[in-house]
Scaffold this motif. Structure first.
Motif, short mmCIF file in Angstrom:
data_model
loop_
_atom_site.label_atom_id
_atom_site.label_comp_id
_atom_site.label_asym_id
_atom_site.label_seq_id
_atom_site.Cartn_x
_atom_site.Cartn_y
_atom_site.Cartn_z
N LEU A 94 0.83 -1.21 0.00
CA LEU A 94 0.00 0.00 0.00
C LEU A 94 0.87 1.26 0.00
N GLY A 95 2.01 1.19 0.69
CA GLY A 95 2.92 2.33 0.68
C GLY A 95 3.46 2.60 -0.72
N ALA A 96 3.82 1.53 -1.43
CA ALA A 96 4.31 1.67 -2.80
C ALA A 96 3.22 2.20 -3.72
N ARG A 97 2.00 1.74 -3.49
CA ARG A 97 0.87 2.22 -4.30
C ARG A 97 0.61 3.69 -4.04
N PHE A 98 0.79 4.11 -2.79
CA PHE A 98 0.63 5.52 -2.44
C PHE A 98 1.64 6.39 -3.21
N ILE A 99 2.89 5.97 -3.22
CA ILE A 99 3.92 6.75 -3.92
C ILE A 99 3.61 6.82 -5.41
N ARG A 100 3.19 5.71 -5.97
CA ARG A 100 2.85 5.69 -7.40
C ARG A 100 1.68 6.63 -7.70
N HIS A 101 0.68 6.61 -6.83
CA HIS A 101 -0.48 7.49 -7.02
C HIS A 101 -0.07 8.96 -6.90
N GLU A 102 0.76 9.28 -5.90
CA GLU A 102 1.20 10.66 -5.71
C GLU A 102 1.98 11.15 -6.93
N ARG A 103 2.83 10.29 -7.46
CA ARG A 103 3.64 10.67 -8.62
C ARG A 103 2.76 10.97 -9.84
N ARG A 104 1.71 10.19 -10.03
CA ARG A 104 0.90 10.32 -11.24
C ARG A 104 -0.17 11.39 -11.13
N SER A 105 -0.75 11.54 -9.92
CA SER A 105 -1.91 12.43 -9.79
C SER A 105 -1.50 13.90 -9.76
N GLY A 106 -0.38 14.22 -9.09
CA GLY A 106 0.02 15.62 -8.96
C GLY A 106 -0.85 16.41 -7.99
N ARG A 107 -1.84 15.76 -7.39
CA ARG A 107 -2.71 16.40 -6.41
C ARG A 107 -2.86 15.47 -5.22
N GLY A 108 -1.94 15.58 -4.30
CA GLY A 108 -1.96 14.66 -3.18
C GLY A 108 -1.47 15.30 -1.91
N ILE A 109 -0.87 14.49 -1.09
CA ILE A 109 -0.38 14.94 0.22
C ILE A 109 0.98 15.60 0.09
N LEU A 110 1.81 15.08 -0.78
CA LEU A 110 3.15 15.63 -0.97
C LEU A 110 3.12 16.79 -1.97
N PRO A 111 4.06 17.73 -1.83
CA PRO A 111 4.11 18.84 -2.79
C PRO A 111 4.34 18.34 -4.22
#
Length: 471
Positions: free
Chosen positions: A247-264
């Protein structure tokens, strides 16, 4: 924030940060993090007394798990709440939740009520810790960022020392309910400081929707890892850890692709070193996962009294807290880069030395060496931590993105601590019941992880003093 602001002005001093103008702000930032940090270990110290009165021994480990999960959830919403409510209202919300949760714990007639109180406490605590980092950027001049970051981060180490001591005193007096009332009173006192001293930052509407997918993925990952630390060792532990990592890896993948997440947004930009900053923070936080077992090793291997064994467990936190105060005074870009890269190596050296010194019936000299090696391991965490925080603070433009970047330092720290605690439990059980071998294996495995972190630290250091990548 201009593009040149990432270079720290060398004229900032501890005297200025702790002087009349900024001391109340520093007290709020540090005090909020100290509440969160000390509460974790204070409650752990009180649990035997609590269980003896209200029962619920089968939920013993869940008091930490519930608090941690709630803290992770609220820490991921810091930038959004700060943008909507402004600094003062955000702090009052966080402190109010923490005080309410503390009072619920104080009045708990049974364990389920205590767990509910811990959840509310965790929501407030996660916000407090995240705000402590996010508001360094908005409430203080840049020349004070490194020292403020060192002060705020040091509160995690101080909390690891203060929490067990205070909890032990109240437990000894059989006054565990009073301990939670005191936490609520301290939260109210900080509320007064917030109203009187915290700058009124602007309020507005967040530019992005709530990142539900990121929240669910990351919360699920942390939940799985937390479950791994409380289920019986074996297949269930392995499955829970694998689910958490997945799930952690999926989170990073989602953040990278979406551009609208928790990380800048800049986190995954090719020219940005921010992702390496976060990875280095995670590696340093990983070393702290060994702390929970050090008192056990001290008592069982070294035949130390519970009090002395507790001091041994605090040696790592002490090294971290003390070293940060001195490392924050370093202002040259080259020197700061060296400190960041040296950090994981020093952690690895300290943990390795402590592991190799494990032996049945150790002499007084060996026990003294245990303290020194653990202090050295903690010092490795403190060498670069304030400069990593400053690198995150200056990594992006815009208040909302800046708040995301700063608050994410705390989120990464909490998540890495959860993963490291779960992994530590698994590693120790591999060599059980031989505690000497367990101690050696634990320290060498975590030292190896720290050595691998040098790669990330080198990439993170490359961005120090340089212009942040464009959004």
């Amino acid at each position: 924030m201009t593009q040149d602001q990432q270079v720290t002005d060398p004229t900032g001093t501890w005297r200025e940060l702790l002087g009349r103008q900024y001391a109340p702000i520093a007290a709020v930032l540090a005090g909020g993090v100290l509440l969160e940090a000390s509460n974790v270990y204070l409650t752990t110290s009180l649990l035997p007394t609590i269980v003896g009165e209200i029962g619920g021994a089968e939920f013993y480990a869940w008091t930490m798990t519930v608090f941690l999960l709630a803290s992770v959830v609220s820490s991921m919403l810091v930038s959004r709440i700060l943008t909507q409510q402004g600094a003062v209202r955000a702090y009052l919300l966080a402190l109010g939740l923490f005080a309410l949760g503390s009072l619920l714990c104080a009045g708990s007639p049974w364990m389920s009520a205590l767990l509910a109180g811990r959840a509310v406490q965790g929501l407030g605590g996660g916000l407090l810790a995240g705000l402590g980092y996010a508001l360094i950027q908005r409430a203080l001049p840049e020349r004070l960022w490194a020292r403020a970051a060192a002060l705020v981060s040091a509160m995690w180490g101080v909390g690891n020392i203060v929490g067990p001591v205070v909890g032990g005193v109240f437990g000894q007096l059989d006054a565990w309910r009073a301990a939670f009332v005191v936490l609520a009173v301290v939260a109210v006192v900080i509320c007064v400081l917030v109203v009187r001293s915290m700058p009124r930052t602007s309020r507005g509407r967040p530019t992005e929707p709530v990142p539900w997918a990121s929240l669910l993925l990351l919360t699920g990952g942390v939940a799985a890892v937390s479950v791994a630390s409380v289920v019986p060792t074996g297949l269930a532990t392995a499955v829970a850890l694998l689910v958490g990592v997945g799930l952690g890896a999926r989170f990073i993948r989602h953040e990278r692709r979406s551009g609208r997440g928790i990380l800048p947004k800049v986190t995954f930009a090719r020219a940005s070193s921010l992702r390496w900053v976060y990875l280095t923070v995670a590696v340093l936080a990983f070393g702290i996962g060994t702390e929970a077992f050090i008192p056990l090793f001290g008592q069982e291997i070294g035949a130390l009294s519970p009090f002395v064994a507790g001091l041994l467990g605090a040696a790592l936190s002490l090294g971290w807290s003390v070293t940060q105060m001195f490392a924050a005074n370093v202002t040259g870009d080259r020197a700061r880069r060296r400190l960041i890269v040296a950090g994981p190596l020093v952690v690895a050296a300290g943990l390795t030395a402590y592991g190799l010194l494990q032996q049945d019936g150790p002499s007084g000299t060996v026990i003294a060496a245990w303290f020194l090696t653990l202090f050295a391991a903690g010092a490795g965490i403190g060498l670069g931590f304030p400069h990593l925080t400053v690198a995150a603070l200056g990594s992006t433009d815009g208040e909302e993105e800046g708040a995301k970047a700063a608050a994410a330092v705390n989120t990464v720290f909490i998540i890495a601590s959860a993963f490291s605690a779960a992994l530590a439990g698994v590693v120790v059980n591999v060599a059980a019941p031989d505690l000497v071998r367990s101690a050696q294996l634990l320290m060498l495995v975590f030292a190896g992880i720290s050595v691998l972190g040098v790669i990330a630290a080198g990439r993170a250091a490359s961005g120090v003093g340089r212009r942040a990548a464009a959004n």
